[in-house]
Motif scaffolding. Structure first.
Motif, mmCIF file in Angstrom:
data_model
loop_
_atom_site.group_PDB
_atom_site.id
_atom_site.type_symbol
_atom_site.label_atom_id
_atom_site.label_comp_id
_atom_site.label_asym_id
_atom_site.label_seq_id
_atom_site.Cartn_x
_atom_site.Cartn_y
_atom_site.Cartn_z
ATOM 1 N N MET A 1 0.848 -1.202 0.000
ATOM 2 C CA MET A 1 0.000 0.000 0.000
ATOM 3 C C MET A 1 0.878 1.244 0.000
ATOM 4 S SD MET A 1 -2.999 1.128 2.675
ATOM 5 C CE MET A 1 -1.925 1.096 4.112
ATOM 6 N N LYS A 2 0.481 2.212 -0.809
ATOM 7 C CA LYS A 2 1.222 3.456 -0.918
ATOM 8 C C LYS A 2 0.616 4.508 0.016
ATOM 9 C CE LYS A 2 2.269 4.721 -5.052
ATOM 10 N NZ LYS A 2 2.157 5.224 -6.441
ATOM 11 N N ALA A 3 1.488 5.261 0.680
ATOM 12 C CA ALA A 3 1.057 6.373 1.533
ATOM 13 C C ALA A 3 1.454 7.691 0.881
ATOM 14 C CB ALA A 3 1.673 6.269 2.917
ATOM 15 N N LEU A 4 0.502 8.603 0.790
ATOM 16 C CA LEU A 4 0.770 9.940 0.270
ATOM 17 C C LEU A 4 0.725 10.917 1.427
ATOM 18 C CD1 LEU A 4 -0.536 11.387 -3.053
ATOM 19 C CD2 LEU A 4 -0.531 12.802 -1.004
ATOM 20 N N VAL A 5 1.821 11.647 1.619
ATOM 21 C CA VAL A 5 1.952 12.570 2.749
ATOM 22 C C VAL A 5 2.211 13.980 2.223
ATOM 23 C CG1 VAL A 5 3.176 13.069 4.896
ATOM 24 C CG2 VAL A 5 2.929 10.700 4.136
ATOM 25 N N ALA A 6 1.404 14.922 2.646
ATOM 26 C CA ALA A 6 1.586 16.314 2.243
ATOM 27 C C ALA A 6 2.465 17.030 3.263
ATOM 28 C CB ALA A 6 0.234 17.018 2.137
ATOM 29 N N VAL A 7 3.420 17.821 2.787
ATOM 30 C CA VAL A 7 4.281 18.603 3.673
ATOM 31 C C VAL A 7 4.279 20.057 3.223
ATOM 32 C CG1 VAL A 7 5.745 16.630 4.233
ATOM 33 C CG2 VAL A 7 6.383 18.123 2.344
ATOM 34 N N GLU A 57 5.395 2.067 0.169
ATOM 35 C CA GLU A 57 6.057 3.242 -0.409
ATOM 36 C C GLU A 57 5.445 4.510 0.169
ATOM 37 O OE1 GLU A 57 7.342 4.980 -4.803
ATOM 38 O OE2 GLU A 57 5.424 3.933 -4.580
ATOM 39 N N ILE A 58 6.313 5.488 0.450
ATOM 40 C CA ILE A 58 5.871 6.790 0.972
ATOM 41 C C ILE A 58 6.218 7.869 -0.032
ATOM 42 C CG2 ILE A 58 6.079 8.468 2.839
ATOM 43 C CD1 ILE A 58 7.056 6.149 4.627
ATOM 44 N N VAL A 59 5.208 8.601 -0.472
ATOM 45 C CA VAL A 59 5.398 9.697 -1.423
ATOM 46 C C VAL A 59 5.036 11.004 -0.719
ATOM 47 C CG1 VAL A 59 4.763 10.672 -3.648
ATOM 48 C CG2 VAL A 59 4.791 8.185 -3.335
ATOM 49 N N VAL A 60 5.979 11.936 -0.664
ATOM 50 C CA VAL A 60 5.696 13.237 -0.061
ATOM 51 C C VAL A 60 5.375 14.230 -1.176
ATOM 52 C CG1 VAL A 60 7.025 12.922 2.052
ATOM 53 C CG2 VAL A 60 8.160 13.811 0.013
ATOM 54 N N VAL A 61 4.396 15.064 -0.924
ATOM 55 C CA VAL A 61 3.960 16.058 -1.903
ATOM 56 C C VAL A 61 4.025 17.432 -1.253
ATOM 57 C CG1 VAL A 61 2.121 16.823 -3.438
ATOM 58 C CG2 VAL A 61 2.402 14.385 -2.947
ATOM 59 N N SER A 62 4.599 18.394 -1.958
ATOM 60 C CA SER A 62 4.620 19.772 -1.468
ATOM 61 C C SER A 62 4.277 20.706 -2.613
ATOM 62 C CB SER A 62 5.995 20.132 -0.887
ATOM 63 O OG SER A 62 5.946 21.354 -0.187
ATOM 64 N N ILE A 63 3.648 21.805 -2.281
ATOM 65 C CA ILE A 63 3.189 22.767 -3.285
ATOM 66 C C ILE A 63 3.864 24.105 -3.021
ATOM 67 C CG2 ILE A 63 1.163 23.886 -4.298
ATOM 68 C CD1 ILE A 63 -0.500 21.584 -3.023
ATOM 69 N N GLY A 64 4.533 24.636 -4.035
ATOM 70 C CA GLY A 64 5.215 25.910 -3.875
ATOM 71 C C GLY A 64 6.356 26.041 -4.860
ATOM 72 N N ASP A 65 7.230 27.027 -4.613
ATOM 73 C CA ASP A 65 8.376 27.217 -5.510
ATOM 74 C C ASP A 65 9.497 26.247 -5.137
ATOM 75 O OD1 ASP A 65 9.590 28.282 -3.245
ATOM 76 O OD2 ASP A 65 9.159 30.346 -3.821
ATOM 77 N N GLU A 108 -0.950 8.534 -8.596
ATOM 78 C CA GLU A 108 -0.308 7.809 -7.497
ATOM 79 C C GLU A 108 -1.189 6.679 -6.957
ATOM 80 O OE1 GLU A 108 2.688 8.093 -6.714
ATOM 81 O OE2 GLU A 108 3.215 9.964 -7.711
ATOM 82 N N ASN A 109 -2.500 6.900 -6.923
ATOM 83 C CA ASN A 109 -3.442 5.879 -6.438
ATOM 84 C C ASN A 109 -3.049 5.365 -5.053
ATOM 85 O OD1 ASN A 109 -5.743 4.268 -6.634
ATOM 86 N ND2 ASN A 109 -4.603 2.556 -7.525
ATOM 87 N N ALA A 110 -2.917 6.281 -4.114
ATOM 88 C CA ALA A 110 -2.484 5.936 -2.759
ATOM 89 C C ALA A 110 -3.583 5.206 -1.991
ATOM 90 C CB ALA A 110 -2.072 7.200 -2.002
#
Length: 249
Positions: A1-7, A57-65, A108-110
């Motif tokens: 299982m994939k985990a999607l983590v926002a930072v 699997e751990i996927v981190v997502v961030s939004i910005g420059d 990603e289909n987390a």
């Protein structure tokens, strides 16, 4: 299982925040920036789930420059496998952030989404709830304990009256509270290894997202200074102050 983590990249919580002279915003010049503390807890929880064999699997997502890549690399040093940066300028409202995360998940289909319950700068406490609504999946906010087994998540939540434990099917959105865990220290070898982990950069156009810009920042002001306390000589004097001056009894 994939985990999607926002930072999220925010002013370090140890730094005294300064307001610009024209009250237009917070002054970020020469200010130390860090990963949002609640997001750090979210990363730690995902890493613990991976160590327990629940998450693959751990996927981190961030939004910005580009500057937010610093916090993404830190999350990778803590144990995340790879990152996805979505390029965006300016301040984004909670709904736009949730829409972007939902679009990222299309590829990603987390199986589980772990977010901090709020960011210490905007302090909105909205993104996790909005993401769950957009994805049409269950949610558990203010988590102080998370257990995953048999395709279900059992989450203990902190509420005004104490603790509430809920069970829900996966995929699901979980937002982290302070007492969920104590984030680990990122050792230097891990920081060096994080530089070699994959980090994809996407644009809003790549995701097909157009920002709504529905929230406008009008002004920012420094909180009023609190007046100093006083000492009284007796309980009767204290009661008199509370009754006649403070008028709280």
């Amino acid at each position: 299982m994939k985990a999607l983590v926002a930072v999220k990249r925010v002013i370090d919580y140890n730094v005294k925040v300064r307001v610009k002279a024209d009250n237009s915003d917070v002054d970020l010049a020469n200010t130390k920036m860090s990963i949002n503390p609640f997001c750090e807890i979210a990363v730690e929880e995902a890493v613990r789930l991976k160590e327990a064999g629940v998450v693959s699997e751990i996927v981190v997502v961030s939004i910005g420059d580009k500057s937010c890549q610093e916090q993404m690399r830190y999350a990778m040093a803590l144990g995340a496998d790879r990152g996805v940066q979505v390029e965006a300028e300016g301040k984004l409202n909670s709904l736009d952030v949730a829409r972007i995360l939902a679009k990222v998940n299309e590829s990603e289909n987390a199986g589980i989404f772990i977010l901090g319950k709020q960011a210490i700068d905007s302090d909105n406490n909205q993104t996790g709830q909005m993401l769950a609504a957009l994805l049409d999946v269950p949610q558990a906010t203010f988590a102080s304990e998370v257990k995953i087994a048999d395709g279900k998540a059992q989450v203990t939540r902190e509420v005004d009256g104490g603790l509430v434990t809920v069970e829900m099917d996966l995929p699901a959105v979980i937002t982290t509270d302070l007492r969920l865990n104590e984030p680990r220290f990122a050792a230097l070898p891990k920081i060096m290894q994080a530089k070699r982990k994959p980090l994809d950069v996407k644009t809003l156009a790549d995701l097909g997202v157009e920002l709504t810009n529905s929230v406008e920042l009008i002004s920012v002001e420094t909180p009023a200074e609190r007046s100093g306390g006083i000492k009284v000589d007796s309980v009767d004097a204290l009661l008199d102050k509370l009754r006649n001056e403070a008028q709280v009894i």
